[in-house]
Design a protein around this motif. Structure first.
Motif, PDB file in Angstrom:
ATOM      1  N   VAL A  52       0.841  -1.197   0.000  1.00 27.94           N
ATOM      2  CA  VAL A  52       0.000   0.000   0.000  1.00 27.94           C
ATOM      3  C   VAL A  52       0.880   1.252   0.000  1.00 27.94           C
ATOM      4  CG1 VAL A  52      -1.642   1.358   1.362  1.00 27.94           C
ATOM      5  CG2 VAL A  52      -1.959  -1.112   1.134  1.00 27.94           C
ATOM      6  N   GLU A  53       1.996   1.194   0.718  1.00 28.63           N
ATOM      7  CA  GLU A  53       2.902   2.334   0.802  1.00 28.63           C
ATOM      8  C   GLU A  53       3.482   2.698  -0.561  1.00 28.63           C
ATOM      9  OE1 GLU A  53       5.075   5.489   2.410  1.00 28.63           O
ATOM     10  OE2 GLU A  53       3.310   4.383   3.095  1.00 28.63           O
ATOM     11  N   PHE A  54       3.717   1.698  -1.404  1.00 30.51           N
ATOM     12  CA  PHE A  54       4.207   1.966  -2.759  1.00 30.51           C
ATOM     13  C   PHE A  54       3.209   2.850  -3.511  1.00 30.51           C
ATOM     14  CE2 PHE A  54       4.248   1.153  -7.295  1.00 30.51           C
ATOM     15  CZ  PHE A  54       5.597   1.166  -7.634  1.00 30.51           C
ATOM     16  N   TYR A  55       1.928   2.510  -3.433  1.00 24.55           N
ATOM     17  CA  TYR A  55       0.891   3.288  -4.116  1.00 24.55           C
ATOM     18  C   TYR A  55       0.750   4.668  -3.486  1.00 24.55           C
ATOM     19  CZ  TYR A  55      -0.535  -1.071  -6.394  1.00 24.55           C
ATOM     20  OH  TYR A  55      -0.555  -2.221  -7.138  1.00 24.55           O
ATOM     21  N   ARG A  56       0.743   4.721  -2.158  1.00 19.17           N
ATOM     22  CA  ARG A  56       0.587   5.998  -1.468  1.00 19.17           C
ATOM     23  C   ARG A  56       1.712   6.958  -1.816  1.00 19.17           C
ATOM     24  NH1 ARG A  56       2.327   9.163   1.861  1.00 19.17           N
ATOM     25  NH2 ARG A  56       4.152   7.867   2.256  1.00 19.17           N
TER      26      ARG A  56
END
Length: 240
Positions: A212-216
């Protein structure tokens, strides 16, 4: 007592045969789809994949290890999670929506049934375009590689990528897609919905998972829907 030839083959020999078969399959795939350590010919892959499974099949775009009926049952359940998530986020019938990777048109039809207004569907191949344009003539379907092409469709209340981002295995291409084709086309208050396994690993030459952090970090947007189990993946959302 009935015996099979395989009963007389030592287990180590069977393991070796399986290992060699996997290596041969990998070599064939590398040659066929111009596979490198960071990318592959996705257009050629999906053209052959649709031909192999059939244009109306959900096996090709769904779980290859499951039969058609099971995939359809999974998709039927996913439809209600998808609709429920849109409802919770207040975008169940958006006035302007873009789908990145429409595939066979499963989610395009959901948008149509929900009364979504202006719609643009993008896919790396065009094998389903004529059929979908006939079914939904008021909607636009176009062929583009969203990891390379800049698509201009500003002011979207909703953009979504379902079972798509994991097939963009090159990180730079996915970041480009998220920033150029999602971030720039979302209206203020607009929602981006995406799915991923969230395993943070590369499964095969054509599938890679991110966090999720990659997308955020790539989007610079607020996470407004925490990951929810969605078939064999998770679905989550960001708002601009």
């Amino acid at each position: 007592m009935n015996f099979r030839v395989i009963d007389f083959i030592p287990p180590i020999t069977l393991k070796l045969a399986k290992y060699l078969r996997n290596i041969m399959h990998s070599c064939v795939s590398r040659a066929r789809f111009s596979t490198t350590t960071s990318d592959y010919d996705a257009e050629k892959y999906w053209i052959m994949h649709h031909h192999k499974h059939g244009f109306d099949s959900l096996v090709g775009v769904g779980h290859g290890g499951l039969d058609e009926d099971t995939n359809r049952a999974w998709y039927a359940a996913a439809k209600y999670i998808f609709l429920g998530t849109l409802n919770d986020l207040g975008v169940q019938a958006p006035g302007k929506v873009m789908e990145l990777g429409y595939g066979t048109g499963f989610y395009s039809r959901i948008m149509h049934e929900s009364g979504a207004g202006e719609y643009l569907g993008i896919d790396i191949v065009d094998q389903h375009i004529n059929k979908l344009k006939t079914e939904m003539p008021q909607y636009r379907f176009e062929k583009h590689d969203a990891g390379l092409a800049s698509i201009e469709f500003r002011g979207c209340q909703l953009i979504y990528m379902i079972d798509v981002s994991q097939h963009i295995v090159n990180d730079e291409k996915l970041i480009y897609c998220l920033q150029e084709n999602v971030g720039k086309n979302l209206a203020e208050g607009g929602v981006f919905l995406v799915t991923d396994e969230l395993a943070n690993k590369k499964f095969s030459f054509h599938e890679k998972s991110r966090t999720v952090e990659f997308y955020r970090k790539s989007l610079g947007l607020e996470l407004v829907c925490n990951p929810i189990q969605f078939r064999d993946k998770y679905i989550f959302a960001f708002r601009k």
